[in-house]
Motif scaffolding. Structure first.
Motif, PDB file in Angstrom:
ATOM      1  N   TYR A 295       0.987  -1.151  -0.004  1.00 23.25           N
ATOM      2  CA  TYR A 295       0.111  -0.173  -0.018  1.00 23.25           C
ATOM      3  C   TYR A 295       0.657   1.375   0.093  1.00 23.25           C
ATOM      4  O   TYR A 295       0.290   2.324   0.017  1.00 23.25           O
ATOM      5  CB  TYR A 295      -0.818   0.101   1.267  1.00 23.25           C
ATOM      6  CG  TYR A 295      -2.019  -1.176   1.089  1.00 23.25           C
ATOM      7  CD1 TYR A 295      -2.950  -1.006   0.355  1.00 23.25           C
ATOM      8  CD2 TYR A 295      -1.995  -2.097   2.181  1.00 23.25           C
ATOM      9  CE1 TYR A 295      -3.983  -2.148   0.181  1.00 23.25           C
ATOM     10  CE2 TYR A 295      -2.816  -3.314   1.833  1.00 23.25           C
ATOM     11  CZ  TYR A 295      -3.816  -3.213   0.983  1.00 23.25           C
ATOM     12  OH  TYR A 295      -4.859  -4.084   0.888  1.00 23.25           O
ATOM     13  N   LEU A 296       2.230   1.120  -0.243  1.00 23.95           N
ATOM     14  CA  LEU A 296       2.950   2.296  -0.092  1.00 23.95           C
ATOM     15  C   LEU A 296       2.530   3.416  -1.308  1.00 23.95           C
ATOM     16  O   LEU A 296       2.707   4.433  -1.176  1.00 23.95           O
ATOM     17  CB  LEU A 296       4.696   1.921  -0.387  1.00 23.95           C
ATOM     18  CG  LEU A 296       5.038   1.538   0.982  1.00 23.95           C
ATOM     19  CD1 LEU A 296       6.497   1.028   0.587  1.00 23.95           C
ATOM     20  CD2 LEU A 296       5.242   2.510   1.957  1.00 23.95           C
ATOM     21  N   ASN A 297       2.097   2.987  -2.505  1.00 22.83           N
ATOM     22  CA  ASN A 297       1.761   3.641  -3.748  1.00 22.83           C
ATOM     23  C   ASN A 297       0.305   4.628  -2.993  1.00 22.83           C
ATOM     24  O   ASN A 297       0.428   5.963  -3.305  1.00 22.83           O
ATOM     25  CB  ASN A 297       1.396   3.090  -4.579  1.00 22.83           C
ATOM     26  CG  ASN A 297       0.334   2.122  -4.682  1.00 22.83           C
ATOM     27  OD1 ASN A 297       0.062   1.217  -3.822  1.00 22.83           O
ATOM     28  ND2 ASN A 297      -0.788   2.312  -5.717  1.00 22.83           N
ATOM     29  N   VAL A 298      -0.560   3.966  -2.331  1.00 18.33           N
ATOM     30  CA  VAL A 298      -1.541   4.645  -1.898  1.00 18.33           C
ATOM     31  C   VAL A 298      -1.164   5.646  -0.618  1.00 18.33           C
ATOM     32  O   VAL A 298      -1.660   6.837  -0.813  1.00 18.33           O
ATOM     33  CB  VAL A 298      -2.484   3.788  -0.859  1.00 18.33           C
ATOM     34  CG1 VAL A 298      -3.845   4.208  -0.385  1.00 18.33           C
ATOM     35  CG2 VAL A 298      -2.949   2.695  -2.191  1.00 18.33           C
ATOM     36  N   LEU A 299      -0.169   5.257  -0.030  1.00 13.99           N
ATOM     37  CA  LEU A 299       0.355   6.241   0.920  1.00 13.99           C
ATOM     38  C   LEU A 299       1.112   7.491   0.472  1.00 13.99           C
ATOM     39  O   LEU A 299       0.905   8.696   1.116  1.00 13.99           O
ATOM     40  CB  LEU A 299       1.189   5.672   2.298  1.00 13.99           C
ATOM     41  CG  LEU A 299       0.433   4.378   2.847  1.00 13.99           C
ATOM     42  CD1 LEU A 299       1.683   3.770   3.802  1.00 13.99           C
ATOM     43  CD2 LEU A 299      -0.495   5.057   3.679  1.00 13.99           C
ATOM     44  N   ASN A 300       1.497   7.118  -0.739  1.00 10.52           N
ATOM     45  CA  ASN A 300       2.339   8.442  -1.567  1.00 10.52           C
ATOM     46  C   ASN A 300       1.330   9.461  -1.942  1.00 10.52           C
ATOM     47  O   ASN A 300       1.701  10.306  -1.933  1.00 10.52           O
ATOM     48  CB  ASN A 300       3.304   7.457  -2.642  1.00 10.52           C
ATOM     49  CG  ASN A 300       4.026   8.498  -3.356  1.00 10.52           C
ATOM     50  OD1 ASN A 300       4.704   9.362  -2.647  1.00 10.52           O
ATOM     51  ND2 ASN A 300       3.778   8.460  -4.573  1.00 10.52           N
ATOM     52  N   GLU A 301      -0.028   8.765  -2.456  1.00 11.03           N
ATOM     53  CA  GLU A 301      -0.870   9.452  -2.968  1.00 11.03           C
ATOM     54  C   GLU A 301      -1.551  10.220  -2.113  1.00 11.03           C
ATOM     55  O   GLU A 301      -1.881  11.623  -2.193  1.00 11.03           O
ATOM     56  CB  GLU A 301      -1.892   8.723  -3.800  1.00 11.03           C
ATOM     57  CG  GLU A 301      -1.450   7.955  -4.962  1.00 11.03           C
ATOM     58  CD  GLU A 301      -2.454   7.090  -5.725  1.00 11.03           C
ATOM     59  OE1 GLU A 301      -3.684   7.227  -5.303  1.00 11.03           O
ATOM     60  OE2 GLU A 301      -2.136   6.222  -6.640  1.00 11.03           O
ATOM     61  N   GLN A 302      -1.783   9.644  -0.762  1.00  8.51           N
ATOM     62  CA  GLN A 302      -2.312  10.401   0.350  1.00  8.51           C
ATOM     63  C   GLN A 302      -1.304  11.585   0.817  1.00  8.51           C
ATOM     64  O   GLN A 302      -1.867  12.669   0.976  1.00  8.51           O
ATOM     65  CB  GLN A 302      -2.424   9.587   1.422  1.00  8.51           C
ATOM     66  CG  GLN A 302      -3.673   8.572   1.127  1.00  8.51           C
ATOM     67  CD  GLN A 302      -4.065   7.778   2.462  1.00  8.51           C
ATOM     68  OE1 GLN A 302      -3.338   7.966   3.594  1.00  8.51           O
ATOM     69  NE2 GLN A 302      -4.844   7.223   2.551  1.00  8.51           N
ATOM     70  N   SER A 303      -0.155  11.441   0.773  1.00  8.11           N
ATOM     71  CA  SER A 303       0.890  12.495   1.171  1.00  8.11           C
ATOM     72  C   SER A 303       0.751  13.715   0.155  1.00  8.11           C
ATOM     73  O   SER A 303       0.942  14.721   0.713  1.00  8.11           O
ATOM     74  CB  SER A 303       2.032  11.904   1.587  1.00  8.11           C
ATOM     75  OG  SER A 303       2.925  11.532   0.444  1.00  8.11           O
TER      76      SER A 303
END
Length: 445
Positions: A295-303
């Motif tokens: 889920y790192l890509n989702v977290l990157n989008e959120q930041s």
């Protein structure tokens, strides 16, 4: 010059420590004294405290809880813990929260003053240098090796695309010693602004100086996080730094931990220290926490989305993804939509405060938790919308009610103090006199 707050529920010890500090010759401007955690919080909210010296066992709020609350209010505040017990668990918790020393009672006066001097010495910084002097100093003093280009490329691919995540993580560990085991992760993005921001003068950098400032900011980030948190910091773009934070199962489930507050404190500390040491502004976007490296890509989008809020709030610097209800807006929210959500958050906070302002131990964290936003963001929105900070609003309600009770009832001072949420009549009187300019007894007469 420094401002120190001494907190101990034993008045003689409190006075003794204050007397030692006053006669020490240390460059101290003001020494405040509090006899319980709630009194101390009022000082922390109202005064610019540099150093908190607190006992660890005090009635309804112990020193660890006070330290946690203090860090929420001002993440960069320094702390010295004093205790009658050499308890490993307390010492471990205090140090994890960033305490600079843990002293055992009975205190040795010289040892105590040495500890205070050491903490204040490390806080001291020279007068802000001009941009030319700053750049020259960075060129002279920064010799640490930069991150290897390949590891930076892999980390950026890792947070951008979920495909091949496990394979890339394995390569990072095998070739560069970067271990992303998690299983809990969060992502921060720090956007550096060396072209000048609120409170900064415009500056022109020659070729390579921007990269030098980014390099210095990366080192500040690593130094701040190295001791306490497992993290990986890397370049995202020419003016951005990415930070992957991770927790194992035991760390994540740690009793009493509030991860949203932890992320908020990290973001505010990074912003504060980058400005303190480099003289440049920055904005920090913070994701939520998810379980699983995929889920790192989702977290990157959120930041990244969190950073978008800076367009509407250029005078604010730390943004948490969960502060805004993104699900209501499939596209970038308009200024009117942002304004409406701000008003809704502030109105909800006001309602909650009106219902509970007389509650002992009411905190910004509690009001924010009820509103499902971070304390820092609520505090910012509240002041932007009302013109006063949230705690000033609480004090206003308490003081107006206490004046009404003094003039319209026969209640004694200690009874009124109890009714409006203060731990002691003495502290209530001190706040009352500061607010109205006269004491409760003088108003009664």
């Amino acid at each position: 010059m420094y401002t120190i707050l001494v907190v101990d529920d034993e008045p003689l010890i409190c006075k003794g420590l204050c007397s030692l500090l006053a006669a020490s010759g240390i460059d101290i401007q003001t020494i405040h004294m509090a006899h319980n955690g709630y009194e101390a919080l009022d000082y922390l909210r109202a005064e610019d405290i540099d150093l908190l010296v607190t006992d660890i066992q005090m009635g309804t709020m112990n020193g660890i809880e006070l330290m946690q609350q203090a860090k929420m209010i001002k993440p960069w505040i320094e702390t010295i813990i004093i205790s009658a017990h050499e308890t490993f668990q307390y010492a471990q918790m205090a140090l994890r929260l960033g305490a600079k020393d843990y002293l055992i009672k009975p205190l040795n006066g010289d040892q105590f003053l040495d500890s205070v001097r050491n903490v204040l010495l490390k806080m001291r910084k020279p007068e802000p240098a001009g941009q030319d002097e700053l750049i020259a100093g960075l060129r002279e003093h920064f010799y640490m090796a930069e991150p290897l280009p390949q590891s930076v490329d892999w980390l950026n691919r890792l947070v951008a695309d979920p495909r091949g995540t496990i394979e890339l993580a394995g390569k990072l560990e095998a070739k560069h010693g970067i271990r992303l085991a998690g299983p809990y992760f969060s992502m921060l993005r720090i956007k550096l602004n060396w072209d000048g921001g609120p409170g900064d003068s415009k500056r022109k950098l020659v070729s390579g100086d921007g990269k030098l400032l980014q390099y210095a900011a990366l080192n500040i980030t690593n130094e701040l996080l190295n001791e306490q948190r497992s993290h990986t910091a890397f370049y995202c773009s020419d003016q951005e730094i990415g930070v992957i934070l991770q927790w194992n199962e035991e760390q994540y489930e740690e009793a009493g931990a509030d991860r949203v507050n932890e992320l908020d404190m990290i973001g505010r500390s990074l912003n504060f220290n980058i400005h303190k040491f480099l003289g440049i502004s920055s904005m920090v976007g913070i994701s939520q926490i998810m379980k699983g490296i995929e889920y790192l890509n989702v977290l990157n989008e959120q930041s990244n989305k969190a950073l978008q809020l800076s367009g509407q709030h250029p005078d604010h610097f730390v943004f948490y993804y969960g502060d805004f209800n993104w699900s209501l807006y499939p596209k970038q929210p308009s200024e009117e939509e942002l304004s409406a959500q701000t008003s809704m958050i502030v109105d909800k906070a006001k309602t909650y405060i009106h219902e509970r302002y007389a509650q002992k131990g009411l905190t910004l964290h509690e009001v924010a938790h009820n509103n499902h936003v971070s304390p820092n963001y609520l505090s910012y929105l509240f002041k932007k919308e009302t013109g006063i900070n949230l705690w000033e609003y609480v004090i206003k309600l308490r003081m107006e009610e206490s004046r009404r009770l003094l003039l319209q009832t026969d209640l004694r001072r200690y009874e009124i103090s109890e009714r409006v949420g203060y731990e002691s009549p003495e502290h209530f009187s001190k706040i009352f006199k500061k607010y109205f300019g006269i004491s409760p007894s003088e108003l009664k007469k």
